[in-house]
Design a protein around this motif. Sequence first.
Motif, PDB file in Angstrom:
ATOM      1  N   PHE A   1       0.839  -1.194   0.000  1.00 44.18           N
ATOM      2  CA  PHE A   1       0.000   0.000   0.000  1.00 44.18           C
ATOM      3  C   PHE A   1       0.883   1.257   0.000  1.00 44.18           C
ATOM      4  CE2 PHE A   1      -3.456   2.524   2.125  1.00 44.18           C
ATOM      5  CZ  PHE A   1      -4.513   2.123   1.322  1.00 44.18           C
ATOM      6  N   MET A   2       1.831   1.289   0.942  1.00 47.06           N
ATOM      7  CA  MET A   2       2.738   2.430   1.052  1.00 47.06           C
ATOM      8  C   MET A   2       3.618   2.562  -0.180  1.00 47.06           C
ATOM      9  SD  MET A   2       3.873   2.047   5.008  1.00 47.06           S
ATOM     10  CE  MET A   2       4.985   3.435   5.218  1.00 47.06           C
ATOM     11  N   LEU A   3       4.080   1.426  -0.699  1.00 42.75           N
ATOM     12  CA  LEU A   3       4.956   1.447  -1.876  1.00 42.75           C
ATOM     13  C   LEU A   3       4.231   2.072  -3.070  1.00 42.75           C
ATOM     14  CD1 LEU A   3       7.723   0.651  -3.082  1.00 42.75           C
ATOM     15  CD2 LEU A   3       6.756  -1.558  -3.659  1.00 42.75           C
ATOM     16  N   THR A   4       2.958   1.712  -3.256  1.00 42.71           N
ATOM     17  CA  THR A   4       2.159   2.310  -4.335  1.00 42.71           C
ATOM     18  C   THR A   4       2.080   3.831  -4.138  1.00 42.71           C
ATOM     19  OG1 THR A   4       0.828   0.306  -4.249  1.00 42.71           O
ATOM     20  CG2 THR A   4      -0.027   2.101  -5.592  1.00 42.71           C
TER      21      THR A   4
ATOM     22  N   VAL B   1       4.148   5.759  -2.501  1.00 46.17           N
ATOM     23  CA  VAL B   1       5.471   6.356  -2.671  1.00 46.17           C
ATOM     24  C   VAL B   1       5.821   6.491  -4.164  1.00 46.17           C
ATOM     25  CG1 VAL B   1       7.903   5.724  -2.376  1.00 46.17           C
ATOM     26  CG2 VAL B   1       6.414   5.862  -0.387  1.00 46.17           C
ATOM     27  N   ILE B   2       5.434   5.487  -4.957  1.00 40.36           N
ATOM     28  CA  ILE B   2       5.680   5.559  -6.411  1.00 40.36           C
ATOM     29  C   ILE B   2       4.853   6.707  -7.023  1.00 40.36           C
ATOM     30  CG2 ILE B   2       5.326   4.334  -8.613  1.00 40.36           C
ATOM     31  CD1 ILE B   2       6.076   1.712  -6.995  1.00 40.36           C
ATOM     32  N   LEU B   3       3.620   6.868  -6.550  1.00 41.42           N
ATOM     33  CA  LEU B   3       2.795   7.988  -7.011  1.00 41.42           C
ATOM     34  C   LEU B   3       3.388   9.337  -6.585  1.00 41.42           C
ATOM     35  CD1 LEU B   3      -0.927   6.877  -6.561  1.00 41.42           C
ATOM     36  CD2 LEU B   3       0.258   7.406  -8.690  1.00 41.42           C
ATOM     37  N   TRP B   4       3.917   9.411  -5.361  1.00 36.66           N
ATOM     38  CA  TRP B   4       4.582  10.635  -4.896  1.00 36.66           C
ATOM     39  C   TRP B   4       5.764  10.964  -5.786  1.00 36.66           C
ATOM     40  CZ3 TRP B   4       2.791  14.443  -2.400  1.00 36.66           C
ATOM     41  CH2 TRP B   4       2.016  14.329  -1.253  1.00 36.66           C
TER      42      TRP B   4
ATOM     43  N   ILE C   1      -2.995  13.188  -8.814  1.00 34.97           N
ATOM     44  CA  ILE C   1      -1.947  12.181  -8.571  1.00 34.97           C
ATOM     45  C   ILE C   1      -1.353  12.392  -7.174  1.00 34.97           C
ATOM     46  CG2 ILE C   1       0.373  11.387  -9.267  1.00 34.97           C
ATOM     47  CD1 ILE C   1      -0.426  11.961 -12.164  1.00 34.97           C
ATOM     48  N   GLY C   2      -1.054  13.644  -6.854  1.00 31.11           N
ATOM     49  CA  GLY C   2      -0.482  13.969  -5.540  1.00 31.11           C
ATOM     50  C   GLY C   2      -1.417  13.605  -4.402  1.00 31.11           C
ATOM     51  N   LEU C   3      -2.698  13.898  -4.582  1.00 28.86           N
ATOM     52  CA  LEU C   3      -3.657  13.616  -3.513  1.00 28.86           C
ATOM     53  C   LEU C   3      -3.907  12.115  -3.358  1.00 28.86           C
ATOM     54  CD1 LEU C   3      -6.138  16.595  -4.037  1.00 28.86           C
ATOM     55  CD2 LEU C   3      -4.556  16.276  -2.132  1.00 28.86           C
ATOM     56  N   THR C   4      -3.862  11.377  -4.475  1.00 29.50           N
ATOM     57  CA  THR C   4      -3.975   9.909  -4.402  1.00 29.50           C
ATOM     58  C   THR C   4      -2.779   9.348  -3.635  1.00 29.50           C
ATOM     59  OG1 THR C   4      -5.014   9.989  -6.578  1.00 29.50           O
ATOM     60  CG2 THR C   4      -4.385   7.820  -5.768  1.00 29.50           C
ATOM     61  N   ALA C   5      -1.594   9.865  -3.969  1.00 26.77           N
ATOM     62  CA  ALA C   5      -0.382   9.450  -3.256  1.00 26.77           C
ATOM     63  C   ALA C   5      -0.531   9.750  -1.771  1.00 26.77           C
ATOM     64  CB  ALA C   5       0.830  10.190  -3.827  1.00 26.77           C
ATOM     65  N   ALA C   6      -1.054  10.929  -1.458  1.00 28.65           N
ATOM     66  CA  ALA C   6      -1.239  11.346  -0.065  1.00 28.65           C
ATOM     67  C   ALA C   6      -2.181  10.399   0.667  1.00 28.65           C
ATOM     68  CB  ALA C   6      -1.774  12.776  -0.017  1.00 28.65           C
ATOM     69  N   CYS C   7      -3.297  10.039   0.004  1.00 29.23           N
ATOM     70  CA  CYS C   7      -4.251   9.108   0.628  1.00 29.23           C
ATOM     71  C   CYS C   7      -3.574   7.782   0.943  1.00 29.23           C
ATOM     72  CB  CYS C   7      -5.440   8.852  -0.305  1.00 29.23           C
ATOM     73  SG  CYS C   7      -6.563  10.258  -0.399  1.00 29.23           S
ATOM     74  N   LEU C   8      -2.765   7.281   0.020  1.00 30.24           N
ATOM     75  CA  LEU C   8      -2.127   5.977   0.210  1.00 30.24           C
ATOM     76  C   LEU C   8      -1.080   6.010   1.323  1.00 30.24           C
ATOM     77  CD1 LEU C   8      -1.777   4.865  -3.512  1.00 30.24           C
ATOM     78  CD2 LEU C   8      -3.131   3.705  -1.776  1.00 30.24           C
ATOM     79  N   THR C   9      -0.186   6.998   1.293  1.00 27.51           N
ATOM     80  CA  THR C   9       0.885   6.995   2.302  1.00 27.51           C
ATOM     81  C   THR C   9       0.361   7.433   3.675  1.00 27.51           C
ATOM     82  OG1 THR C   9       1.619   9.181   1.512  1.00 27.51           O
ATOM     83  CG2 THR C   9       2.827   7.283   0.712  1.00 27.51           C
ATOM     84  N   THR C  10      -0.497   8.446   3.709  1.00 32.40           N
ATOM     85  CA  THR C  10      -1.036   8.870   5.005  1.00 32.40           C
ATOM     86  C   THR C  10      -2.025   7.830   5.522  1.00 32.40           C
ATOM     87  OG1 THR C  10      -0.743  11.165   4.343  1.00 32.40           O
ATOM     88  CG2 THR C  10      -2.095  10.787   6.275  1.00 32.40           C
TER      89      THR C  10
ATOM     90  N   LEU D   1      -1.379  19.169   2.416  1.00 35.02           N
ATOM     91  CA  LEU D   1      -2.477  18.399   2.990  1.00 35.02           C
ATOM     92  C   LEU D   1      -1.980  17.079   3.589  1.00 35.02           C
ATOM     93  CD1 LEU D   1      -5.505  19.162   3.056  1.00 35.02           C
ATOM     94  CD2 LEU D   1      -5.860  17.443   1.298  1.00 35.02           C
ATOM     95  N   ALA D   2      -1.145  16.358   2.834  1.00 39.60           N
ATOM     96  CA  ALA D   2      -0.628  15.066   3.293  1.00 39.60           C
ATOM     97  C   ALA D   2       0.098  15.231   4.622  1.00 39.60           C
ATOM     98  CB  ALA D   2       0.315  14.476   2.252  1.00 39.60           C
ATOM     99  N   ASN D   3       0.898  16.287   4.724  1.00 42.53           N
ATOM    100  CA  ASN D   3       1.715  16.437   5.919  1.00 42.53           C
ATOM    101  C   ASN D   3       0.967  17.062   7.085  1.00 42.53           C
ATOM    102  OD1 ASN D   3       4.498  15.364   5.262  1.00 42.53           O
ATOM    103  ND2 ASN D   3       4.007  16.556   3.460  1.00 42.53           N
ATOM    104  N   LEU D   4      -0.080  17.818   6.768  1.00 39.85           N
ATOM    105  CA  LEU D   4      -0.934  18.343   7.835  1.00 39.85           C
ATOM    106  C   LEU D   4      -1.641  17.181   8.538  1.00 39.85           C
ATOM    107  CD1 LEU D   4      -2.112  20.931   9.166  1.00 39.85           C
ATOM    108  CD2 LEU D   4      -4.018  20.742   7.581  1.00 39.85           C
ATOM    109  N   ILE D   5      -2.219  16.285   7.731  1.00 43.08           N
ATOM    110  CA  ILE D   5      -2.915  15.124   8.307  1.00 43.08           C
ATOM    111  C   ILE D   5      -1.930  14.196   9.012  1.00 43.08           C
ATOM    112  CG2 ILE D   5      -4.347  13.087   7.750  1.00 43.08           C
ATOM    113  CD1 ILE D   5      -5.494  14.847   5.417  1.00 43.08           C
ATOM    114  N   ALA D   6      -0.759  13.993   8.405  1.00 40.17           N
ATOM    115  CA  ALA D   6       0.264  13.149   9.034  1.00 40.17           C
ATOM    116  C   ALA D   6       0.684  13.738  10.380  1.00 40.17           C
ATOM    117  CB  ALA D   6       1.473  13.003   8.119  1.00 40.17           C
ATOM    118  N   ALA D   7       0.811  15.058  10.452  1.00 37.98           N
ATOM    119  CA  ALA D   7       1.190  15.718  11.709  1.00 37.98           C
ATOM    120  C   ALA D   7       0.129  15.481  12.776  1.00 37.98           C
ATOM    121  CB  ALA D   7       1.396  17.216  11.477  1.00 37.98           C
ATOM    122  N   ILE D   8      -1.139  15.620  12.403  1.00 32.57           N
ATOM    123  CA  ILE D   8      -2.235  15.395  13.360  1.00 32.57           C
ATOM    124  C   ILE D   8      -2.183  13.954  13.876  1.00 32.57           C
ATOM    125  CG2 ILE D   8      -4.762  15.260  13.607  1.00 32.57           C
ATOM    126  CD1 ILE D   8      -4.871  17.632  11.529  1.00 32.57           C
ATOM    127  N   LEU D   9      -2.022  12.982  12.952  1.00 27.19           N
ATOM    128  CA  LEU D   9      -1.958  11.568  13.350  1.00 27.19           C
ATOM    129  C   LEU D   9      -0.774  11.314  14.273  1.00 27.19           C
ATOM    130  CD1 LEU D   9      -2.856   9.731   9.995  1.00 27.19           C
ATOM    131  CD2 LEU D   9      -4.350  10.191  11.946  1.00 27.19           C
TER     132      LEU D   9
END
Lengths: 86, 86
Positions: free
Chosen positions: A44-47, A49-52, B9-18, B66-74
């Motif tokens: 999940f994370m790898l996908t 990270v590739i998108l990032w 693409i960036g927001l999809t990546a954010a959803c996956l990693t966060t 957005l990704a890092n704001l949510i990550a910071a809260i978590l």
Amino acid sequence: MTELQIEIIGLTAACLTTGSFLPQVYKIWKYKSSDGVSLSMYFFMLTGVILWFTYGMLIRSISVMLANLIAAILQIIIIYYKLKLK
Amino acid sequence: MTELQIEIIGLTAACLTTGSFLPQVYKIWKYKSSDGVSLSMYFFMLTGVILWFTYGMLIRSISVMLANLIAAILQIIIIYYKLKLK
């Protein structure tokens, strides 16, 4: 702020967040033990990270590209060890 | 590619990693148990995430912000529970 100064902030951020992965990789490698995070979660994370990385290329951000390239490599190493330990 | 497509693409990546953080937060919250990752590591990551957010503002990237704001809260939630469980 110059572009170089901005990238220094990004690269420092990259060192901190990607660096925080290293103990996990080390632990799995050294003790040949898993870390409680599931294999599917790493895929999940790898996908993500590739998108990032793709996103980083599109917005031409060296920090985003570099951070996620290294994160991808670390996650592939973790996935490899997790599959080996299974 | 339009700016909107790039941000998708960036927001999809954010959803996956966060999103991959959520099970960890849930586990700590639900079972009131720690996850093997040290408290100092979460402070380390939190510093990185705050720097990423700053970087996101400077390069005007909604996805990075957005990704890092949510990550910071978590991460603040995780740190709070880890301190409480100590």
